[in-house]
Design an enzyme around this catalytic site. Structure first.
Site, PDB file in Angstrom:
ATOM      1  N   ASP A   1     -16.437  82.715  18.752  1.00 48.85           N
ATOM      2  CA  ASP A   1     -16.222  82.342  20.157  1.00 48.85           C
ATOM      3  C   ASP A   1     -17.315  82.933  21.041  1.00 48.85           C
ATOM      4  O   ASP A   1     -17.037  83.549  22.072  1.00 48.85           O
ATOM      5  CB  ASP A   1     -14.850  82.807  20.629  1.00 48.85           C
ATOM      6  CG  ASP A   1     -14.409  82.095  21.912  1.00 48.85           C
ATOM      7  OD1 ASP A   1     -14.990  81.027  22.234  1.00 48.85           O
ATOM      8  OD2 ASP A   1     -13.497  82.598  22.593  1.00 48.85           O
TER       9      ASP A   1
ATOM     10  N   VAL B   1      -5.875  91.429  31.712  1.00 46.43           N
ATOM     11  CA  VAL B   1      -7.012  92.345  31.708  1.00 46.43           C
ATOM     12  C   VAL B   1      -7.048  93.056  33.052  1.00 46.43           C
ATOM     13  O   VAL B   1      -7.071  92.408  34.101  1.00 46.43           O
ATOM     14  CB  VAL B   1      -8.335  91.594  31.456  1.00 46.43           C
ATOM     15  CG1 VAL B   1      -9.502  92.566  31.396  1.00 46.43           C
ATOM     16  CG2 VAL B   1      -8.251  90.787  30.163  1.00 46.43           C
TER      17      VAL B   1
END
Length: 481
Positions: free
Chosen positions: A305, A205
């Site tokens: 999640d 990321v």
């Protein structure tokens, strides 16, 4: 004012005879200096505190540890060393024969390119985490001041880059691209990389900028099919409390998601705060989260999640739910449990997921309850596992929930095929807390009455009695007089 009794909070034997919501009796924020408090005398309290009622948060690793962690993550993500099928045009094709997972459920696939085995890219990867330092955690060293050599344009010296790529060689041979290659792919798309966040299970990321975007953006580069799956889901969603997909690029088998950049995730935001959020702020976070979950569920999607690390925040009034890599589409009737498999994070998984039972969308409600608890307390995580790895993590997590909440045997699922009931009901035999009363953990934390009630409703042990997001949004907490 003492907290209200919770008798009858969970009991809903018939959907047409739902337990009535107690009227709002306390609307003022109540957060004293002390974390603990003494509840009302008529409220039953289980004897003794749970063993791990407020575990400390793990420290942030340094840069050297980050590189080591990166190697371990990449090396463990692939166990199949086969290479993908390549068609006549040179494009990679997926091997459908070995794929027994449903198409609309996030799952890993093998993407490997042999030319990366001996390749050490010259494109450097930024090393510093994009998150600000958190009190109580060791700050990572600034690699831009390293004396081992000339620092590259994005933050790594050649020596550090070589070390990182050597550590990733084993992972590359199994089909993963090294982080330096991912950085090169991102910069090749015209993005300028300003930093790199700690890599996740799907890829890297990057904190980036691009001439086409007026503000900083996040580029999530992933080599697994779950990243493409996440993009496919995000394209279907349009809600102010859900992270929007700005753009999508696919290059060399890597999917790059372009996402807006928020200040930080909720975990970091809470870790930095010296005191809890105010009542109105907790309510704002809870309302936005439940609104996002309700929207996702109406679209026939289960997030699977939900946790503070996957919620991004600028202010308590401006948050969004992200990271749909583990999400799946509902099969059949939304109210009918289905074997979707285990996914997400053990600490925030619902009991039915941990037990291997079929489940419905309400597993997200359990996870949301834990997020709201952390938002209200900010110094503790309910039912969190110890730092050391456990041999049977799912089994141990269920045992922690039963012990810390003092779950009564009558609060277990009643259907005969429940593994949760068959295998774990006996563990609650010694709990002497009366059924359908306040959970044992409520004695240790000073939480606003209506917020505590919301958390207890969300953490209903029996999934069949757990309310939906829409039902929780109708509680008095969100409709003050």
């Amino acid at each position: 004012m003492a907290c209200r009794k919770f008798c009858g909070v969970y009991r809903r034997p018939d959907k047409r005879q739902e337990a009535s919501v107690p009227p709002e009796t306390n609307t003022a924020p109540a957060f004293p200096a002390s974390t603990f408090y003494t509840p009302a005398e008529d409220a039953y309290l289980a004897p003794g505190p749970p063993e791990t009622i407020h575990p400390s948060r793990p420290p942030s690793p340094g840069e050297a540890a980050r590189l080591c962690q990166l190697q371990e993550i990449l090396a463990q993500m692939h166990s199949d060393e086969d290479y993908p099928i390549v068609d006549a045009a040179g494009a990679e094709e997926e091997d459908e024969a070995d794929d027994d997972a449903p198409d609309d459920v996030a799952y890993p696939e093998d993407y490997a390119e042999g030319r990366f085995l001996s390749m050490v890219s010259a494109a450097p990867l930024p090393g510093a985490s994009g998150h600000p330092p958190v009190p109580g955690r060791a700050a990572p060293p600034d690699v831009r001041t390293c004396d081992t050599g000339k620092v590259g344009a994005t933050g790594f010296t050649p020596e550090e880059l070589d070390t990182m790529d050597r550590e990733a060689l084993r992972a590359i041979s199994r089909g993963c691209k090294p982080p330096s290659t991912l950085a090169k792919l991102v910069t090749g798309l015209g993005f300028a990389i300003h930093g790199a966040l700690i890599p996740g299970s799907e890829g890297c990321v990057f904190d980036s900028s691009h001439p086409n975007y007026p503000h900083r953006v996040i580029v999530k580069a992933g080599w697994y099919a779950s990243t493409s799956h996440e993009a496919r889901l995000l394209r279907r969603l349009n809600h102010p409390a859900i992270l929007p997909l700005l753009d999508l690029h696919v290059v060399s088998g890597v999917t790059c998601l372009v996402l807006p950049k928020y200040h930080c995730d909720l975990y970091t935001y809470l870790s930095k705060r010296p005191s809890p959020l105010g009542h109105l702020q907790i309510t704002a976070v809870s309302r936005q989260l439940l609104s996002a979950i309700d929207y996702v569920h109406c679209k026939g999607i289960i997030h699977r999640d939900i946790k503070t690390e996957n919620i991004f925040i600028n202010t308590p009034e401006n948050i969004c739910l992200g990271d749909f890599g583990a999400a799946c589409f509902v099969r059949g009737c939304r109210s009918s449990p289905f074997h979707y498999g285990i996914a997400g994070t053990i600490d925030t998984n619902a009991p039915e997921v941990l037990a291997g039972d079929p489940y419905t969308q309400v597993i997200d409600i359990w996870s949301a309850g834990l997020v709201i608890f952390e938002t209200a307390v900010h110094t503790a995580s309910l039912f969190s596992a110890p730092r050391d790895p456990e041999r049977r993590p799912c089994d141990n997590q269920i045992a922690r929930i039963i012990r810390q909440a003092q779950v009564h045997v009558d609060e277990f699922p009643t259907h005969a095929e429940s593994r949760l009931t068959a295998h774990y009901r006996s563990r609650a035999a010694g709990n002497n807390r009366p059924a359908w009363t306040r959970p044992a953990w409520t004695r240790y934390y000073k939480i606003h009455t209506d917020v505590e009630y919301l958390i207890c409703k969300a953490l209903t042990f029996d999934a069949a009695l757990r309310p939906s997001a829409a039902e929780l949004l109708r509680l008095p907490l969100f409709h003050p007089k």
